[in-house]
Scaffold this motif. Structure first.
Motif, mmCIF file in Angstrom:
data_model
loop_
_atom_site.group_PDB
_atom_site.id
_atom_site.type_symbol
_atom_site.label_atom_id
_atom_site.label_comp_id
_atom_site.label_asym_id
_atom_site.label_seq_id
_atom_site.Cartn_x
_atom_site.Cartn_y
_atom_site.Cartn_z
ATOM 1 N N SER A 127 0.645 -1.100 0.000
ATOM 2 C CA SER A 127 -0.097 -0.067 0.021
ATOM 3 C C SER A 127 0.717 1.212 0.035
ATOM 4 N N GLY A 128 2.160 1.138 0.366
ATOM 5 C CA GLY A 128 2.822 2.453 0.439
ATOM 6 C C GLY A 128 3.364 2.930 -0.815
ATOM 7 N N MET A 129 2.947 2.080 -1.971
ATOM 8 C CA MET A 129 3.407 2.414 -3.351
ATOM 9 C C MET A 129 2.411 3.412 -3.883
ATOM 10 N N THR A 130 2.926 4.175 -4.968
ATOM 11 C CA THR A 130 1.778 4.970 -5.613
ATOM 12 C C THR A 130 0.813 4.049 -6.290
ATOM 13 N N PRO A 131 -0.392 4.606 -6.660
ATOM 14 C CA PRO A 131 -1.514 3.970 -7.268
ATOM 15 C C PRO A 131 -1.227 3.317 -8.699
ATOM 16 N N LYS A 132 -0.081 4.333 -9.421
ATOM 17 C CA LYS A 132 0.110 3.778 -10.477
ATOM 18 C C LYS A 132 1.296 2.520 -10.327
ATOM 19 N N GLN A 133 2.370 2.670 -9.793
ATOM 20 C CA GLN A 133 3.266 1.523 -9.216
ATOM 21 C C GLN A 133 2.540 0.282 -9.076
ATOM 22 N N ARG A 134 1.415 0.169 -8.075
ATOM 23 C CA ARG A 134 0.672 -0.820 -7.771
ATOM 24 C C ARG A 134 0.079 -1.525 -8.807
ATOM 25 N N GLU A 135 -0.624 -0.657 -9.704
ATOM 26 C CA GLU A 135 -1.327 -0.891 -10.834
ATOM 27 C C GLU A 135 -0.693 -1.648 -12.029
ATOM 28 N N VAL A 136 0.585 -1.018 -11.981
ATOM 29 C CA VAL A 136 1.595 -1.693 -13.227
ATOM 30 C C VAL A 136 2.077 -3.130 -12.581
ATOM 31 N N ASN A 137 2.551 -3.085 -11.127
ATOM 32 C CA ASN A 137 2.979 -4.273 -10.559
ATOM 33 C C ASN A 137 1.823 -5.582 -10.643
ATOM 34 N N TRP A 138 0.554 -4.955 -10.305
ATOM 35 C CA TRP A 138 -0.520 -6.174 -10.286
ATOM 36 C C TRP A 138 -0.585 -6.456 -11.545
ATOM 37 N N ASN A 139 -0.774 -5.908 -12.464
ATOM 38 C CA ASN A 139 -0.822 -6.026 -13.844
ATOM 39 C C ASN A 139 0.320 -7.286 -14.438
ATOM 40 N N ALA A 140 1.428 -6.896 -14.025
ATOM 41 C CA ALA A 140 2.371 -7.756 -14.418
ATOM 42 C C ALA A 140 2.197 -9.058 -13.553
ATOM 43 N N VAL A 141 1.804 -9.343 -12.254
ATOM 44 C CA VAL A 141 1.544 -10.496 -11.883
ATOM 45 C C VAL A 141 0.210 -11.205 -12.466
ATOM 46 N N ASN A 142 -0.802 -10.490 -12.848
ATOM 47 C CA ASN A 142 -1.848 -11.071 -13.483
ATOM 48 C C ASN A 142 -1.635 -11.397 -14.925
ATOM 49 N N GLN A 143 -0.905 -10.926 -15.468
ATOM 50 C CA GLN A 143 -0.352 -11.236 -16.687
ATOM 51 C C GLN A 143 0.753 -12.289 -16.857
ATOM 52 N N GLY A 144 1.173 -12.529 -15.767
ATOM 53 C CA GLY A 144 2.310 -13.961 -15.857
ATOM 54 C C GLY A 144 3.414 -13.389 -16.190
ATOM 55 N N LYS A 145 3.987 -12.009 -15.811
ATOM 56 C CA LYS A 145 5.177 -11.655 -16.068
ATOM 57 C C LYS A 145 6.159 -11.934 -15.164
ATOM 58 N N VAL A 146 5.820 -12.061 -14.084
ATOM 59 C CA VAL A 146 6.883 -12.225 -12.688
ATOM 60 C C VAL A 146 6.453 -13.478 -12.194
ATOM 61 N N SER A 147 7.510 -14.006 -11.474
ATOM 62 C CA SER A 147 7.549 -15.412 -10.731
ATOM 63 C C SER A 147 7.422 -15.286 -9.245
ATOM 64 N N ILE A 148 7.787 -14.287 -8.837
ATOM 65 C CA ILE A 148 7.797 -14.068 -7.289
ATOM 66 C C ILE A 148 7.329 -12.719 -7.016
ATOM 67 N N VAL A 149 6.461 -12.766 -5.924
ATOM 68 C CA VAL A 149 5.700 -11.505 -5.433
ATOM 69 C C VAL A 149 6.076 -11.312 -4.099
ATOM 70 N N ILE A 150 6.590 -10.118 -3.908
ATOM 71 C CA ILE A 150 7.191 -10.102 -2.148
ATOM 72 C C ILE A 150 6.188 -8.756 -1.705
ATOM 73 N N GLY A 151 5.678 -9.034 -0.472
ATOM 74 C CA GLY A 151 4.870 -7.885 0.080
ATOM 75 C C GLY A 151 4.367 -8.215 1.493
ATOM 76 N N PRO A 152 3.852 -7.404 1.999
ATOM 77 C CA PRO A 152 3.274 -7.519 3.292
ATOM 78 C C PRO A 152 1.694 -7.896 3.264
ATOM 79 N N ARG A 153 0.870 -7.906 4.512
ATOM 80 C CA ARG A 153 -0.454 -8.691 4.583
ATOM 81 C C ARG A 153 -1.067 -8.708 3.338
ATOM 82 N N SER A 154 -1.336 -7.566 2.537
ATOM 83 C CA SER A 154 -2.356 -7.372 1.518
ATOM 84 C C SER A 154 -1.915 -8.151 0.073
ATOM 85 N N ALA A 155 -0.386 -8.424 0.093
ATOM 86 C CA ALA A 155 0.103 -9.263 -1.046
ATOM 87 C C ALA A 155 -0.400 -10.879 -0.945
#
Length: 473
Positions: free
Chosen positions: A207-235
Motif C-alpha cells: 500500500s505504500g506504493m503510488t497507485p500507478k506503481q501498484r497497478e503496473v505491478n498488479w497487472n504484471a502479476v496478473n499477466q504472468g510477467k513475474v514469478s515471485i511476489v514480495i509484500g506485506p499482508r495485502s500481498a
C-alpha cells in the motif's frame, strides 16, 4: 406432438453494489462471455459494473424477467478462475458482501498493456548450504502437495536462503512463489536480496506504493510477467497463477492480522491459497506465536482435527556457527535514582561512542512513535484520549495530539477535557524525543529517524534506508 426445447445461456454476475448476493443475466453468445470477464449490467434503473463468476445453460425459465448483459467493460483485467474462487471463499468465510470481497482482493484495477517481451529466467544459487539447511530443503521438497511447515530458527540461522533456494526450485517447475513479510519497511531489503538472485522475475506489492506503481505491478502479476511476489499482508491476495510456494516470514508478527473491516488473518488466507494450489506453506520465525507452535506440534501427533498436515523444522545454530550477540539488560530505575535522568543508559551511551570512534553504525529500536506517547492529567489522572476510538493521544513535535489508530489529530493544549484544569502532562518516550536526545548527546554524528512520520511513502522509506546503508557512520 412436436415440441421445441429452448436452452438459454446465463451468467452469474458479481454486481458492484453492496448486496448480499450475486445476480443472473442472459447472455446471447457464450463465446463472448466467460468467467473473470468484467461486464456492464442493468441494475434497477442504473447500469453498473460487475464481473462474471460463471456461465451456464438452462431450460428452466424463471417467472421473474431476467435482463440481458449490456456489454463488456473496457480496460478492465480478466480474472483467473483461482482468483474468482478466492473472492467467493473470502466473502463466505468472513461474512462479507461479494462486492466488499472484490474490493479487498482486486480493488479498482485497470488493465494495462505491458511489454510482451519475456526476459529469460536465469539465476544461480552461489550460496553453500549447511547440513541443517539442506536437511530442511530436502524435507520440504518431498511434499508435492499441500503441507504446512514451521521453520523455527534462531536469528541469523539462514531462513531467507532456504526461502530463495525453494523459490528457485519452484520457478524451475514453471510455478510462482509468494513471499510475505510483516511490514512494508522490510520489503526493500527482501526485494534487493531476491532481485540479486532472480532479477526481473521479482516484483513487490504494498500500500505504500503510488497507485500507478501498484497497478503496473498488479497487472504484471496478473499477466504472468513475474514469478515471485514480495509484500506485506495485502500481498496475500496477489493474482498469482499456479502457485508452488507460499512463505510467511516472521509469522508471529501482529501486523499479519487486519484489524479494520474487513478483518482477516493472513495465515488463514494463505492456508486456503496453498490448499487450492496444492503447494507447501512455510512459516518462519525465531519466536513463533504460541498458537502456531501449539497447532503445528499437535498436528504431528494428529490431535488437531485428526490430521497430520503440519511439520516443525528446527534451525538451532546460526550460519557458520557464529555466536549470538551479547545482550545486556540495564535497570533504568537505578540510573534515575543516581540522578542520571537520561533517556539512554550510561552503558548504551558508551557503546555508541565506541562505535562512532570506529566509524561504525548503530541501530536503535523503539516501539513508540511521536514525542510523548502518553498524555495524562496530573490533577484527575485521566488520559487524554481520542474521541473517535478512545485510544490515548500521542504528543508530536509539531504541537499536535495525534491518534495512531484512526489518524485524527487536534492542536496541543494543557487543559484537561475532563476536569478543565491546565494540568495535562506529556510522558513517555517516542522516536521524536529519542532523536532530540541523541542530537544533544552526539552532535557530530549523522542521525536518521525512520518511522511512519518521517517516511510517509515507500520512496521516502527506501531513501532513508539507503542513506543509512551508504553512510560512513
Amino acid at each position: 406432438n412436436n415440441c421445441i426445447l429452448f436452452i438459454m445461456s446465463y451468467a452469474n454476475v458479481l454486481v458492484f453494489r453492496g448486496m448480499n448476493q450475486t445476480y443472473t443475466y442472459i447472455i446471447e453468445n457464450t463465446d463472448d462471455y466467460y468467467p473473470g470477464l468484467h461486464v456492464d449490467v442493468p441494475f434497477g434503473k442504473a447500469v453498473v459494473g460487475g464481473v462474471i463468476l460463471d456461465v451456464f445453460e438452462s431450460n428452466n425459465f424463471s417467472t421473474i424477467p431476467i435482463k440481458p448483459i449490456n456489454g463488456i467493460t473496457i480496460k478492465k483485467p480478466n480474472l483467473s478462475p483461482t482468483l474468482l474462487d478466492l473472492i467467493q471463499w473470502f466473502w463466505q468465510t468472513y461474512n462479507l458482501t461479494p462486492y466488499k470481497a472484490y474490493q479487498t482482493i482486486v480493488g479498482n484495477r485497470k488493465y494495462r498493456e505491458l511489454d510482451t517481451t519475456e526476459s529469460p529466467i536465469e539465476f544461480n544459487c552461489p550460496y553453500n548450504l549447511n547440513s541443517s539447511q539442506e536437511s530442511i530443503i530436502n524435507t520440504i521438497q518431498q511434499y508435492n502437495h499441500y503441507h504446512k511447515f514451521l521453520i523455527h530458527g534462531v536469528t541469523g540461522s539462514g531462513k531467507t536462503e532456504i526461502y530463495m533456494q525453494l523459490a528457485a526450485q519452484t520457478i524451475k517447475q514453471h510455478k510462482t512463489a509468494l513471499i510475505l513479510v510483516p511490514e512494508i519497511a522490510l520489503t526493500p531489503q527482501f526485494r534487493e536480496t531476491f532481485e540479486g538472485r532472480f532479477g526481473t522475475q521479482v516484483t513487490v506489492i504494498h500500500s505504500g506504493m503510488t497507485p500507478k506503481q501498484r497497478e503496473v505491478n498488479w497487472n504484471a502479476v496478473n499477466q504472468g510477467k513475474v514469478s515471485i511476489v514480495i509484500g506485506p499482508r495485502s500481498a496475500v491476495f496477489s493474482p498469482l497463477s499456479n502457485i508452488g510456494l507460499i512463505v510467511i516470514d516472521e509469522e508471529h508478527d501482529d501486523s499479519y492480522k487486519q484489524d479494520t473491516h474487513p478483518r482477516y488473518r493472513t495465515h488463514t488466507v494463505a492456508e486456503y491459497r496453498a490448499k487450492t494450489h496444492h503447494c507447501p506453506l512455510i512459516l518462519g520465525s525465531a519466536t513463533p506465536a504460541i498458537d502456531t507452535y501449539f497447532h503445528y506440534e499437535n498436528g504431528q501427533s494428529k490431535t488437531v482435527k485428526n490430521t497430520n498436515d503440519s511439520t516443525i523444522l528446527t534451525l538451532k545454530n546460526r550460519v557458520h556457527n557464529t555466536a549470538l550477540p551479547t545482550v545486556t539488560i540495564v535497570d533504568m530505575q537505578e540510573q534515575w535514582m543516581s540522578q542520571k535522568r537520561h533517556l539512554i543508559s550510561t552503558d548504551l551511551e558508551g557503546a555508541i561512542e565506541k562505535r562512532l570512534k570506529h566509524s561504525e553504525k548503530t541501530l536503535l529500536l523503539l516501539n513508540r512513535r511521536g514525542f510523548a506517547p502518553y498524555v495524562i492529567c496530573q490533577k484527575c489522572a485521566k488520559p487524554f484520549s481520542c474521541p473517535e476510538c478512545n485510544l490515548s493521544y500521542t504528543y508530536h513535535k509539531d504541537k499536535t495530539f495525534r491518534c495512531h489508530r484512526c489518524h485524527t489529530f487536534t492542536p496541543m493544549t494543557h487543559t484537561c477535557p475532563s476536569c478543565k484544569k491546565p494540568t495535562l502532562s506529556f510522558t513517555g518516550t517516542g522516536t521524536q524525543k529519542l532523536e532530540v536526545e541523541l542530537l544533544k548527546r552526539f552532535p557530530h554524528a549523522k542521525i536518521s529517524r525512520l518511522d511512519r512520520d518521517s517516511a510517509k511513502t515507500a520512496k521516502q522509506m527506501e531513501t532513508i534506508l539507503e542513506e543509512f546503508k551508504s553512510s560512513g557512520d
